[in-house]
Design a protein around this motif. Sequence first.
Motif, PDB file in Angstrom:
ATOM      1  N   LEU A 137      -9.557  54.613  35.760  1.00 31.12           N
ATOM      2  CA  LEU A 137      -8.254  54.660  35.091  1.00 31.12           C
ATOM      3  C   LEU A 137      -8.168  55.860  34.158  1.00 31.12           C
ATOM      4  CD1 LEU A 137      -5.791  52.654  35.009  1.00 31.12           C
ATOM      5  CD2 LEU A 137      -6.614  52.054  32.731  1.00 31.12           C
ATOM      6  N   SER A 138      -9.266  56.118  33.432  1.00 35.58           N
ATOM      7  CA  SER A 138      -9.237  57.234  32.489  1.00 35.58           C
ATOM      8  C   SER A 138      -9.187  58.570  33.235  1.00 35.58           C
ATOM      9  CB  SER A 138     -10.449  57.181  31.560  1.00 35.58           C
ATOM     10  OG  SER A 138     -11.618  57.529  32.249  1.00 35.58           O
ATOM     11  N   LEU A 139      -9.806  58.627  34.407  1.00 37.45           N
ATOM     12  CA  LEU A 139      -9.731  59.863  35.196  1.00 37.45           C
ATOM     13  C   LEU A 139      -8.321  60.085  35.722  1.00 37.45           C
ATOM     14  CD1 LEU A 139     -13.064  59.750  37.224  1.00 37.45           C
ATOM     15  CD2 LEU A 139     -12.520  61.144  35.247  1.00 37.45           C
ATOM     16  N   VAL A 140      -7.696  59.003  36.207  1.00 31.48           N
ATOM     17  CA  VAL A 140      -6.317  59.111  36.691  1.00 31.48           C
ATOM     18  C   VAL A 140      -5.405  59.527  35.547  1.00 31.48           C
ATOM     19  CG1 VAL A 140      -4.379  57.855  37.690  1.00 31.48           C
ATOM     20  CG2 VAL A 140      -6.672  57.427  38.522  1.00 31.48           C
ATOM     21  N   GLY A 141      -5.648  58.950  34.361  1.00 31.99           N
ATOM     22  CA  GLY A 141      -4.822  59.264  33.195  1.00 31.99           C
ATOM     23  C   GLY A 141      -4.801  60.750  32.905  1.00 31.99           C
ATOM     24  N   VAL A 142      -5.927  61.416  33.105  1.00 33.70           N
ATOM     25  CA  VAL A 142      -5.980  62.853  32.839  1.00 33.70           C
ATOM     26  C   VAL A 142      -5.335  63.647  33.971  1.00 33.70           C
ATOM     27  CG1 VAL A 142      -7.525  64.776  32.354  1.00 33.70           C
ATOM     28  CG2 VAL A 142      -8.054  62.540  31.470  1.00 33.70           C
ATOM     29  N   ALA A 143      -5.396  63.092  35.195  1.00 35.68           N
ATOM     30  CA  ALA A 143      -4.919  63.845  36.346  1.00 35.68           C
ATOM     31  C   ALA A 143      -3.403  63.836  36.492  1.00 35.68           C
ATOM     32  CB  ALA A 143      -5.569  63.318  37.624  1.00 35.68           C
ATOM     33  N   VAL A 144      -2.733  62.850  35.889  1.00 31.34           N
ATOM     34  CA  VAL A 144      -1.277  62.760  36.038  1.00 31.34           C
ATOM     35  C   VAL A 144      -0.604  63.715  35.054  1.00 31.34           C
ATOM     36  CG1 VAL A 144       0.718  61.245  35.908  1.00 31.34           C
ATOM     37  CG2 VAL A 144      -1.457  60.351  36.701  1.00 31.34           C
ATOM     38  N   PRO A 145       0.245  64.625  35.539  1.00 28.81           N
ATOM     39  CA  PRO A 145       0.973  65.485  34.606  1.00 28.81           C
ATOM     40  C   PRO A 145       1.819  64.633  33.660  1.00 28.81           C
ATOM     41  CG  PRO A 145       1.249  66.267  36.853  1.00 28.81           C
ATOM     42  CD  PRO A 145       0.559  64.936  36.931  1.00 28.81           C
ATOM     43  N   VAL A 146       1.704  64.911  32.356  1.00 27.86           N
ATOM     44  CA  VAL A 146       2.357  64.075  31.348  1.00 27.86           C
ATOM     45  C   VAL A 146       3.849  63.922  31.601  1.00 27.86           C
ATOM     46  CG1 VAL A 146       2.916  63.888  28.909  1.00 27.86           C
ATOM     47  CG2 VAL A 146       0.664  64.660  29.589  1.00 27.86           C
ATOM     48  N   PHE A 147       4.503  65.028  31.961  1.00 29.87           N
ATOM     49  CA  PHE A 147       5.963  64.934  32.111  1.00 29.87           C
ATOM     50  C   PHE A 147       6.357  64.102  33.323  1.00 29.87           C
ATOM     51  CE2 PHE A 147       6.363  68.127  35.451  1.00 29.87           C
ATOM     52  CZ  PHE A 147       5.228  68.892  35.264  1.00 29.87           C
ATOM     53  N   PHE A 148       5.485  64.095  34.346  1.00 24.86           N
ATOM     54  CA  PHE A 148       5.796  63.268  35.513  1.00 24.86           C
ATOM     55  C   PHE A 148       5.669  61.792  35.157  1.00 24.86           C
ATOM     56  CE2 PHE A 148       4.563  61.023  39.412  1.00 24.86           C
ATOM     57  CZ  PHE A 148       5.710  61.233  40.129  1.00 24.86           C
ATOM     58  N   LEU A 149       4.604  61.454  34.434  1.00 23.41           N
ATOM     59  CA  LEU A 149       4.407  60.086  33.985  1.00 23.41           C
ATOM     60  C   LEU A 149       5.605  59.638  33.142  1.00 23.41           C
ATOM     61  CD1 LEU A 149       2.491  57.646  33.823  1.00 23.41           C
ATOM     62  CD2 LEU A 149       1.696  58.582  31.661  1.00 23.41           C
ATOM     63  N   ALA A 150       6.047  60.545  32.270  1.00 23.91           N
ATOM     64  CA  ALA A 150       7.190  60.238  31.417  1.00 23.91           C
ATOM     65  C   ALA A 150       8.419  59.908  32.273  1.00 23.91           C
ATOM     66  CB  ALA A 150       7.485  61.401  30.476  1.00 23.91           C
TER      67      ALA A 150
END
Lengths: 336, 326
Positions: A137-150
Amino acid sequence: MLRYIARRVLQMIGVMFALSLLIFAWLRALPGGPVDALLGERATPERRAALRKVLGLDQPLPVQYLKFLDNAAHGNFGVSSAVQPGTDAMQVFLTRLPATMELTGVAIVLALATGIPLGYLAAKRHGGIFDNLGVLLSLVGVAVPVFFLAFVLKQYFAVDWQLLPLNGRQNPDLNATRVTGFFILDGILTREFDASWDAFLHLILPGVALATIPFAVVFRITRASVLDVLDEDFVRTAEAKGLTRQVIRRRHVLRNALLPVVTTIGLQVGGLLTGAVLTETVFSIAGLGDAMNLAFQQKDFSVLQVLIVMAATTYVVVNLLVDIAYAYIDPRVRTR
Amino acid sequence: MAAMNLNRKKQRVDELAATTGARVEGNVDAGGIKDAEGVSLLASAWRRLRRNPAFLIGAVVVVLFVLVALFAPVLTGHDPSTRYLIGEVSQQNNPVPKARPGFPLGGDPVGRDLYARLVFGARNTLLVAVLATLTGFVGGLILGSLAGAFGGWVDSVVMRVVDIMLSLPSLLLAFSIAALFGRASQWSVILAVGIAQIPIFARLLRGAMMAQRHSDHVLAARSLGVKPGSIVLRHMLPNSLSPVLVQATMVVATSIIDAAALSYIGAGNADDTQPEWGQMLGQAQNLIDSYPHLAVYPAICIIVVALGFTLMGESLREALDPKSRR
């Protein structure tokens, strides 16, 4: 301890000084420079010369640099040309600061409140499903571009399910009274608790989006350092002495394991500032990140300058405080 | 008699290890592999990696996408910048062409083949990320080995410069560098993202080299009369590279994400004839409410590739870490 603090403060002053040189050079190197930025590319040579004189650009570089330092020390960075046209750039910074502080504050609290306990649990169950899941989960968290997650959070929680507000900092219909610019605090001060609550609801989605990277970092540092500490001789000694699990955990493991986490928080401040650029834009929050995005796209160099100077200063000061806190907790650091 | 004593001793140590190091046995990365004597760090790291599912998944993902990038023209018959479907794009009722035979994902808002853009996007995205990483790597290599090899005032000067670069958040540094280029291009993105990574590489390399300056093998080489330059290049540098290589693997992932962030704030490559996932994601912003697939596909590609590189880097780090060689 005092000597250590003095040494670090001196170092910081050196860094700030060099940084000012760098920013000064950066401003001169910007394409077109301030004259083009203010007048546009088609201005007549006479008007250019006049403006150069007004801005002091006809003087020798060292003089210009000293002037720049003097202005910077007085918080004078010129007037905003695009973000809030006509407003003093420092004023733009100050009016937008509370929004970003609220947002990053929520993000930090979220990251620590989830990252530390989960990291601790993962270390306790090292190699188990929970541990592996947490690491993934922590690896995925870093891999997702913040603005896309937003965007994704906004689409589901605000648009489709309408659980949380779409954007902005507060419902304008509430007509909340402004005191400090910190909307949650304002509501408490004026006893408009519904306004505080509304501001808080507005912070949840951007806060979660912004918290993912610091969460991942805090989680992994906590996990790694608890694993290290569990292996230490003093933990075995404590076990041998017959101390209860609880006492060992609290006094021996957690206290020692949290040292690296403290340093990481300082390093995360920079990441939060840039993360805010992306989150604030998605959620239309009129904070510093939003200002930076606007200033960048519309070449408002006065505002850009303030933001970079203030970001670097904050970062340097926060890390100084972290170092001092660290030296206070761990005396070995002072002698290095 | 002596042998028996030794065996008994070994057994007792093993028993002790079993009681205190139960956690070690369960370590996925250690995998219960016992390092034979005389096995080099790299060989034992490789033995651990081969059995680590995280590494294998990461490596498969990375290799897959590298293959897509290499064989992009084979995977799609369409050119990524030709507006095949432009005739069907109309502002009022159909801004984005739908999927059809030959266009499995439909078109983009100017009628180009979305699938072809994604496939060719792998090429440019990886190119930008790898070149940016290389920029940071080479820059950090030069600064870090200068500081680590000479120490003294060279070290002080170089490391102060690095500290100053570190005092700016890397993405902010990338923004500032990007601002220096009048018109953003692929190269400005590479330089902006790459230069922002220099300080981290420099610090890592310097730390690794500092640790060796007083080590026995360097002392031995020095007393044998090996020239200083040769000591640095042939003795210290090769021994310092593993943390830097691990970092490089992970920086490829952050470079992809940072380049996407640059595109998002409008500092990315403006020329979209050579598609890039970050750029596609940035351009899809305005249509994201009604046509989310335009953003979702490139985003998924970014996430998967970044995850692949991170998984690889993380498992490399654990495998090369002497601490985990139990």
